[in-house]
Design a protein around this motif. Structure first.
Motif, PDB file in Angstrom:
ATOM      1  N   ARG A  71       1.039  -1.632  -0.156  1.00  0.00           N
ATOM      2  CA  ARG A  71       0.162   0.200   0.048  1.00  0.00           C
ATOM      3  C   ARG A  71       0.625   1.205  -0.054  1.00  0.00           C
ATOM      4  O   ARG A  71       2.240   1.727   0.999  1.00  0.00           O
ATOM      5  CB  ARG A  71      -0.536   0.661   1.142  1.00  0.00           C
ATOM      6  N   LEU A  72       1.134   2.321  -1.261  1.00  0.00           N
ATOM      7  CA  LEU A  72       1.425   3.614  -0.764  1.00  0.00           C
ATOM      8  C   LEU A  72       0.191   4.332  -0.445  1.00  0.00           C
ATOM      9  O   LEU A  72      -0.795   4.337  -0.643  1.00  0.00           O
ATOM     10  CB  LEU A  72       1.753   4.004  -2.494  1.00  0.00           C
ATOM     11  N   VAL A  73       0.886   5.319   0.448  1.00  0.00           N
ATOM     12  CA  VAL A  73      -0.053   6.211   1.513  1.00  0.00           C
ATOM     13  C   VAL A  73       0.309   7.378   0.993  1.00  0.00           C
ATOM     14  O   VAL A  73       1.978   7.468   1.230  1.00  0.00           O
ATOM     15  CB  VAL A  73      -0.157   6.098   2.725  1.00  0.00           C
ATOM     16  N   LEU A  74      -0.509   8.765   1.328  1.00  0.00           N
ATOM     17  CA  LEU A  74      -0.119  10.128   1.080  1.00  0.00           C
ATOM     18  C   LEU A  74      -1.104  10.761   2.449  1.00  0.00           C
ATOM     19  O   LEU A  74      -1.781  10.622   2.533  1.00  0.00           O
ATOM     20  CB  LEU A  74      -0.419  10.098  -0.511  1.00  0.00           C
ATOM     21  N   ASP A  75      -0.106  10.931   3.544  1.00  0.00           N
ATOM     22  CA  ASP A  75      -0.268  11.760   4.298  1.00  0.00           C
ATOM     23  C   ASP A  75      -0.692  12.956   4.034  1.00  0.00           C
ATOM     24  O   ASP A  75       0.696  13.696   3.469  1.00  0.00           O
ATOM     25  CB  ASP A  75       0.449  11.917   5.866  1.00  0.00           C
ATOM     26  N   LEU A  76      -1.415  13.737   4.669  1.00  0.00           N
ATOM     27  CA  LEU A  76      -2.231  14.913   5.133  1.00  0.00           C
ATOM     28  C   LEU A  76      -2.151  15.746   6.282  1.00  0.00           C
ATOM     29  O   LEU A  76      -3.523  15.138   6.624  1.00  0.00           O
ATOM     30  CB  LEU A  76      -2.951  14.799   3.523  1.00  0.00           C
ATOM     31  N   ASP A  77      -0.932  16.195   6.763  1.00  0.00           N
ATOM     32  CA  ASP A  77      -1.489  16.363   8.421  1.00  0.00           C
ATOM     33  C   ASP A  77      -1.923  18.196   7.881  1.00  0.00           C
ATOM     34  O   ASP A  77      -2.367  18.540   7.303  1.00  0.00           O
ATOM     35  CB  ASP A  77       0.136  16.885   8.917  1.00  0.00           C
ATOM     36  N   GLY A  78      -2.139  18.296   9.568  1.00  0.00           N
ATOM     37  CA  GLY A  78      -3.555  19.082   9.894  1.00  0.00           C
ATOM     38  C   GLY A  78      -4.909  19.193   9.291  1.00  0.00           C
ATOM     39  O   GLY A  78      -5.528  20.558   8.862  1.00  0.00           O
ATOM     40  N   THR A  79      -5.161  18.441   9.551  1.00  0.00           N
ATOM     41  CA  THR A  79      -6.812  17.852   8.677  1.00  0.00           C
ATOM     42  C   THR A  79      -7.614  17.323   9.722  1.00  0.00           C
ATOM     43  O   THR A  79      -7.944  16.066   9.573  1.00  0.00           O
ATOM     44  CB  THR A  79      -6.431  17.439   7.251  1.00  0.00           C
ATOM     45  N   PRO A  80      -8.031  18.209  10.554  1.00  0.00           N
ATOM     46  CA  PRO A  80      -9.051  17.580  11.398  1.00  0.00           C
ATOM     47  C   PRO A  80     -10.525  16.879  10.762  1.00  0.00           C
ATOM     48  O   PRO A  80     -10.951  16.386  11.689  1.00  0.00           O
ATOM     49  CB  PRO A  80      -9.174  18.644  12.627  1.00  0.00           C
ATOM     50  N   ASP A  81     -11.113  17.879  10.061  1.00  0.00           N
ATOM     51  CA  ASP A  81     -12.191  17.555   8.976  1.00  0.00           C
ATOM     52  C   ASP A  81     -11.669  17.343   7.602  1.00  0.00           C
ATOM     53  O   ASP A  81     -11.924  18.887   6.934  1.00  0.00           O
ATOM     54  CB  ASP A  81     -12.931  18.863   9.688  1.00  0.00           C
ATOM     55  N   PRO A  82     -11.403  16.819   6.653  1.00  0.00           N
ATOM     56  CA  PRO A  82     -10.941  16.383   5.391  1.00  0.00           C
ATOM     57  C   PRO A  82     -11.938  16.688   5.213  1.00  0.00           C
ATOM     58  O   PRO A  82     -13.651  16.215   4.641  1.00  0.00           O
ATOM     59  CB  PRO A  82     -10.406  15.173   5.732  1.00  0.00           C
ATOM     60  N   TRP A  83     -11.743  17.182   3.621  1.00  0.00           N
ATOM     61  CA  TRP A  83     -12.858  16.837   2.242  1.00  0.00           C
ATOM     62  C   TRP A  83     -12.689  15.785   1.008  1.00  0.00           C
ATOM     63  O   TRP A  83     -11.621  15.986   0.849  1.00  0.00           O
ATOM     64  CB  TRP A  83     -13.077  18.236   1.297  1.00  0.00           C
ATOM     65  N   TRP A  84     -12.597  14.192   1.143  1.00  0.00           N
ATOM     66  CA  TRP A  84     -12.730  13.741  -0.279  1.00  0.00           C
ATOM     67  C   TRP A  84     -13.196  13.975  -0.863  1.00  0.00           C
ATOM     68  O   TRP A  84     -14.083  14.610  -1.510  1.00  0.00           O
ATOM     69  CB  TRP A  84     -13.114  12.683   0.630  1.00  0.00           C
ATOM     70  N   LEU A  85     -12.383  13.132  -2.218  1.00  0.00           N
ATOM     71  CA  LEU A  85     -13.525  13.317  -3.447  1.00  0.00           C
ATOM     72  C   LEU A  85     -12.054  11.962  -3.946  1.00  0.00           C
ATOM     73  O   LEU A  85     -11.056  11.739  -4.430  1.00  0.00           O
ATOM     74  CB  LEU A  85     -12.685  14.266  -4.529  1.00  0.00           C
ATOM     75  N   ILE A  86     -13.257  11.038  -4.396  1.00  0.00           N
ATOM     76  CA  ILE A  86     -12.267   9.740  -5.738  1.00  0.00           C
ATOM     77  C   ILE A  86     -14.019   9.960  -6.925  1.00  0.00           C
ATOM     78  O   ILE A  86     -14.864   9.431  -6.237  1.00  0.00           O
ATOM     79  CB  ILE A  86     -12.628   8.570  -4.650  1.00  0.00           C
TER      80      ILE A  86
END
Length: 649
Positions: A71-86
């Motif tokens: 699994r390749l993972v990309l982290d985005l810190d500073g994100t208490p309430d994320p907005w997703w798009l797949i």
């Protein structure tokens, strides 16, 4: 130059992480050891706004074979309430908390697999229109992309959130967790593809990363680049020309769906004419919606085709006019159209659990295409004064109920007209109808109502979450919401010439196109879609709730052509032509083809494991499926005839 936040995880066959390591990414190849693997990893440089390729050469170093996943993972810190798009699969929280239809939903800190609410989801990649995961916080957005297939089997995409870290991932081969969604309210157990890695074996895996900035709309240039890359390597080869497809679809509407008594387009007709239901009758659905899955829009397309083609016998024109007559002569007590006609019970409400409810999108769409039928000629208006009366009645009722903020409502009561729901954006279809009612707009009141409603519903486009259009999925985001928004804002731009509406139409079109497949799904060779070589590029995922491909996007063919012309951007025309090319596949030209009859057109193409196994085809012809193909053909033929450039490729 490096790209921060990338790491590799090794998962065993149960999905447990057994090893992990960060990738010190850069143009130079970096060797990392993780679990049983020795990996040469590189993150390539790219031009401005282009995703950067990630190349992983994975060699198995362990003596014993390893069955598991990388699994390749990309982290985005500073994100208490994320907005997703797949794309096509997951939008923000994906399912609003108030939505009655159950399908995967994201919530911070949630862990309710049976209720399909979680802070972590993983899916097979063919559920996505583009296998990509975008995530934003208030300051930044990042994306991780891959392809449907990899050297070790079908890929997966997913997301997770812990504390203030939001993580996008791609996984080889796929894993589905915490549960598998198969189209029903009851989830299936987690699922996974399998691959056994053997000592000394090296496989090359591909992904891409992008830093897209804080604007949620920044997915658009990334997905456009994917489309441009794929269009040459994922060809679509139509079976028939545009004019032939129109002829076949028109014939199918009359031959299979039209019933002159009382004058309806039956919603569904079985491919197999020998199959019967429990009552001994055929499986054909003895019902007609006034818009959406049947009714006026497709009768309009048939009437338009009959006038262009000549219709020597007059059967097509007579059928189209009789359907519209029947609907217009039976308004509800509230002054609008009814929702649905049933042979056994007559006129009734829409498909909503709210008793007596009539759905805004369905009625708005019926009114819009009734107005377009009236614009086919003075002879039509003279022959059918009842059509004008019905159109005006619908427009008057809806504009009179409009709230001061512009909302025209989502569901009203058929008997007394009171509004039962103001939620969602299903009222967008009324924006187009009100804007296109220029001939009836004596004092400009309809245009004023359209402008107010356009301003109100703009918030859904700006938020990148348009939802509520189809009757059957409640408040879910859907591709059909995108079509409605494009039609609404192009109609306002056409009527007013104002740039604001054109910009909203462009943003809505980009969002709509997130549902459109940018690649050809790899179908099992002996499945129906695999055997016929069906190319999925240009087809749309219906919604995250209804995960199958459909052709409804052809409804706004004309609007995408107008958007291209007005904006000077050929991309939108190309995507309209691409969709029409896609659905000129699997068109039965003679009885017996595609296990059906000439003119039958399916609603569902199963590109993933949802409702049915991947590669199957729904063996029902839908009135709207034939109708929207006919409409798209007629709109393209009209545009190309006006331009004198012949038929599109």
């Amino acid at each position: 130059m490096t790209f921060a936040g990338l790491r590799l995880e090794v998962l065993d066959a149960t999905g447990t992480v057994v090893a992990a390591t960060p990738i010190p990414s850069g143009e130079a190849v970096t060797a990392v050891d993780v679990g049983p693997f020795q990996i040469a990893a590189a993150v390539k440089e790219a031009g401005a706004q282009r995703p950067r390729d990630v190349i992983l050469d994975v060699t198995t170093a362990a003596d014993d074979p390893f069955s598991g996943h990388l699994r390749l993972v990309l982290d985005l810190d500073g994100t208490p309430d994320p907005w997703w798009l797949i794309p096509g699969l997951f939008y923000g929280e994906n399912r609003p908390e108030a939505c009655e239809r159950r399908f995967p939903r994201f919530a911070v800190g949630a862990d309710d697999p049976e209720g399909m609410v979680s802070d972590s989801w993983s899916f097979r990649a063919d559920r996505a229109a583009t296998p990509a995961v975008f995530v934003w916080n208030r300051d930044r957005g990042v994306a991780l992309l891959t392809s449907e297939e990899s050297a070790c089997g079908p890929s997966g995409v997913g997301l997770s959130h812990t504390g203030t870290v939001a993580s996008a991932h791609v996984v080889f081969p796929f894993r589905e967790a915490p549960v598998t969604y198969y189209g029903s309210a009851e989830p299936l157990p987690p699922d996974a593809a399998s691959y056994t890695w053997r000592r000394g074996e090296t496989v090359r895996l591909h992904a891409a990363v992008a830093d897209v900035g804080a604007d949620r709309h920044a997915y658009a240039p990334v997905l456009r680049q994917v489309y441009e890359t794929n269009r040459s390597v994922h060809p679509v080869e139509p079976w028939v020309s545009v004019s032939e497809a129109a002829e076949i679809a028109a014939e199918g509407l009359v031959r299979w769906h039209y019933d002159p008594d009382p004058g309806v387009l039956l919603e569904t007709v079985g491919f197999d004419r020998e199959v019967s239901g429990q009552d001994g009758r055929r499986v054909d659905r003895q019902a007609m919606h006034v818009g959406w899955v049947s009714g006026i829009p497709w009768a309009y397309a048939l009437l338009r085709h009959a006038r262009r083609s000549g219709d020597a016998a007059g059967k097509q024109r007579a059928a189209a006019e009789r359907v519209i007559d029947f609907i217009c002569s039976n308004l509800s007590p509230s002054g609008t159209f009814w929702g649905t006609w049933y042979r056994s019970t007559g006129w009734a409400q829409s498909w909503t659990p709210l008793k007596g409810g009539l759905h805004a999108r369905t009625l708005g769409e019926a009114t819009l295409f009734l107005l377009r039928a009236l614009e086919l000629g003075a002879d039509v208006r003279a022959a059918h004064p009842l059509w004008t009366t019905a159109a005006r009645s619908n427009l008057e009722v809806i504009s009179a109920r409009q709230r001061p903020d512009g909302n025209v409502g989502s569901i009203h009561h058929a008997a007394d007209g009171r509004m039962l729901s103001w939620d969602g954006a299903s009222g967008l279809t009324w924006v187009a109808a009100l804007a296109e009612a220029e001939r009836l707009d004596d004092d400009g009141g309809y245009l004023n109502a359209a402008v107010k409603a356009g301003e109100y519903y703009a918030q859904f486009v700006d938020r990148e979450f348009i939802h509520g259009a189809p009757e059957d999925v409640d408040l879910a985001p859907t591709s059909e919401d995108g079509y409605a928004a494009v039609m609404a804002y192009i109609a306002l731009h056409r009527r007013t010439g104002e740039d604001r509406w054109l910009e909203l139409a462009r943003r809505a079109a980009d969002w709509m196109l997130t549902f459109r497949y940018t690649y050809n799904v790899a179908f099992p060779a002996r499945s129906m879609l695999g055997a016929y070589g069906f190319a999925s590029r240009g087809a749309d995922q219906a919604s995250p709730s209804n995960q199958h491909l459909h052709a409804y996007g052809l409804i706004c063919t004309m609007e995408l052509l107008e958007l291209s012309e007005a904006s000077g951007d050929p991309h939108y025309r190309e995507r309209a032509e691409e969709a029409l090319a896609c659905f000129r596949q699997l068109v039965a030209r003679e009885d017996g083809e595609v296990n059906s009859y000439r003119g039958m057109v399916t609603e569902r193409y199963y590109q993933t494991a949802c409702f049915q196994p991947k590669g199957m085809l729904l063996t029902l012809s839908h009135a709207w499926s034939a109708g929207v193909l006919l409409l798209g053909c007629e709109q393209i033929l009209s545009a190309t005839s006006a331009e004198g450039s012949g038929q599109p490729r």
